[in-house]
Design an enzyme around this catalytic site. Sequence first.
Site, mmCIF file in Angstrom:
data_model
loop_
_atom_site.group_PDB
_atom_site.id
_atom_site.type_symbol
_atom_site.label_atom_id
_atom_site.label_comp_id
_atom_site.label_asym_id
_atom_site.label_seq_id
_atom_site.Cartn_x
_atom_site.Cartn_y
_atom_site.Cartn_z
ATOM 1 N N ASP A 207 5.198 1.236 -5.794
ATOM 2 C CA ASP A 207 6.564 0.284 -4.683
ATOM 3 C C ASP A 207 5.581 -0.822 -4.604
ATOM 4 O OD1 ASP A 207 4.179 0.107 -3.491
ATOM 5 O OD2 ASP A 207 3.942 1.366 -1.684
ATOM 6 N N SER B 100 -1.656 0.797 6.437
ATOM 7 C CA SER B 100 -1.373 1.354 5.356
ATOM 8 C C SER B 100 -2.133 0.625 4.340
ATOM 9 C CB SER B 100 0.191 1.429 4.931
ATOM 10 O OG SER B 100 0.822 -0.060 4.144
ATOM 11 N N HIS C 35 1.370 -1.211 -2.721
ATOM 12 C CA HIS C 35 0.244 0.152 -2.161
ATOM 13 C C HIS C 35 -0.504 -0.257 -3.565
ATOM 14 C CE1 HIS C 35 2.295 0.781 0.774
ATOM 15 N NE2 HIS C 35 1.352 0.568 2.005
#
EC number: 2.3.1.45
Length: 797
Positions: free
Chosen positions: A270, A94, A273
């Site tokens: 979070d 991600s 990221h």
Amino acid sequence: MAALAYNLGKREINHYFSVRSAKVLALVAVLLLAACHLASRRYRGNDSCEYLLSSGRFLGEKVWQPHSCMMHKYKISEAKNCLVDKHIAFIGDSRIRQLFYSFVKIINPQFKEEGNKHENIPFEDKTASVKVDFLWHPEVNGSMKQCIKVWTEDSIAKPHVIVAGAATWSIKIHNGSSEALSQYKMNITSIAPLLEKLAKTSDVYWVLQDPVYEDLLSENRKMITNEKIDAYNEAAVSILNSSTRNSKSNVKMFSVSKLIAQETIMESLDGLHLPESSRETSAMILMNVYCNKILKPVDGSCCQPRPPLTLIQKLAACFFTSCIIGYLIFYIIHRNAHRKNKPCTDLESGEEKKNIINTPVSSLEILLQSFCKLGLIMAYFYMCDRANLFMKENKFYTHSSFFIPIIYILVLGVFYNENTKETKVLNREQTDEWKGWMQLVILIYHISGASTFLPVYMHIRVLVAAYLFQTGYGHFSYFWIKGDFGIHRVCQVLFRLNFLVVVLCIVMDRPYQFYYFVPLVTVWFMVIYVTLALWPQIIQKKANGNCFWHFGLLLKLGFLLLFICFLAYSQGAFEKIFSLWPLSKCFELKGNVYEWWFRWRLDRYVVFHGMLFAFIYLALQKRQILSEGKGEPLFSNKISNFLLFISVVSFLTYSIWASSCKNKAECNELHPSVSVVQILAFILIRNIPGYARSVYSSFFAWFGRISLELFICQYHIWLAADTRGILVLIPGNPMLNIIVSTFIFVCVAHEISQITNDLAQIIIPKDNSSLLKRLACIAAFFCGLLILSSIQDKSKH
């Protein structure tokens, strides 16, 4: 007593530390710094890409500064131009997906982050034939290996750029176990040879894992600690760097994102990221790594090789080398001759016999010495801004970086004040002072990057206009009073204005228009000369006897104003005139003369205002309306007080308007008409009170006498990358770097000023017949230079 002590102290300092000793110290500093940088590059390597990928710091919020080089901010058109027909692949988890999105948004800002996150994401821009793919492989395992293996076997489908990286999923799925780390090492060991094979024909980057903000991590991510991430990064670095024996790995480590994340991870939503601004910085670094060597932006020095020497530069190097060798030979011969003729002691009487009288220095010696010095100085220019020996950094504007130095120089300027030799309006000491403080403010404006702050920009525009105002005032006054329209005067002025710029055009491979201020002043000087020299020639002697001559001169100025207005509002006519060869070779920039038209138009009326002011002032002076005695106000007390009040109000009104300016284009449109308000207000405030007119700042005046050299030299040996960045002689200490580079820069500018004056006396003789011959030789030289330049341009294209 205090004044006596000050003067004695000043003499004592001057005895031990003069301008000459300062220049020697500057030369020693240059040699030491050049040796240190050369040794550093040999020890650490000469690849600025490594610095870009691995080190840097934040100058301010969202402004990243790589170590030792400058990063270009790519626009959409530039990115598409660089990546035309290219295929870029991002493979990983991600975090790599985030980097993919930021990279794509440089090409297409409208691209949205949507769709299934755990799948491949394609992007294609058909206008530029650019393909960017994200391939979802969150772990370094067999699936990732198979994807990379396909690329090694199929040369047609192989991407031009591959950006890979993964680790956090392995930590998360296996709950941070040591077995997972061992498996990661095994998997990356099996992938390393494939990446190395790809790196021989494609650009391959392995993105190291960014730190996390552990306090913000959700419960199912608590096992992803910074300690675990460091262990995985160490494994990746050691394995990928040792994937080839006895040679350096071709796989590039993208470790700079770790440094960026350390400063910005606290802003994460979070804890895992990065915020969008950090991702954009990493994506821009990738763009610089790949595109700088292709597009070669001036303000993107990272990853750029040294530009190849042109034929003209090679010829210039040969010329200066010959001059240096010639001067050394001349000096050795002269020294030996001096030793032979040295006074000898009579042994019987014990007295010295004087064999010869000291002979004056010959023109040939001065010529060789001047070109020898100039050759060494030009070598320093080339080292600073073309040879990539010294480092460069981007500018970053803060209010303190601009206003604090302004306060410093203001205090110094006020402290060093002396009485003027004459008390006339705009006397020589005063105009030197005016040029000096304006030049220092402009230098601070350039190095601080204050052009991004519009109010400062508008005030600096007035300073440039004030320079041109003085051009109109000074040269009009000279021709009006002296009536000297001889070719010698014109050639002297043109030589002093243009000599340094012409040499820099040759050495630094830049067009004449690049140094825009000198072409601007040169053209306006010729306009002033032609206006006054054309029939009927009107000078002060003629005008004294008859007011009809005053009317004739005003008529001339009126026609000049109409001509200026015509060219200002007829861009086509202006461009036709300056697009003719050889004018086009001098005034074109990037293939057209628009930049020259824009620069000329921005201050189109101010020289005319200067000429008109000179005419009115000299007419009033001749009629003895002005009181210019020491300590006397310029007019009667009532008129002086009224004019002072109007001037202060006008000065403040303009300053408020410029400070509230919101749109640069609109303010630039008004600037040519209103800038004269600020200039005239300053002149009146400075000259109406007798006490103000009787003193001047010797500190500012000293800089004013070398203001032209300071303005031009800053392009390459104080700033860098043709003024886009800052020269870094001493890395890691910005304050010390500025002090040292400024000291060298000022010494060089002063020396060039002296060299120009010496050469002007030799190259521009007073005898008209000799001067015409010299002019023919100079014309032939420029014709040859322009022809060589045209051939050079054709070969480039």
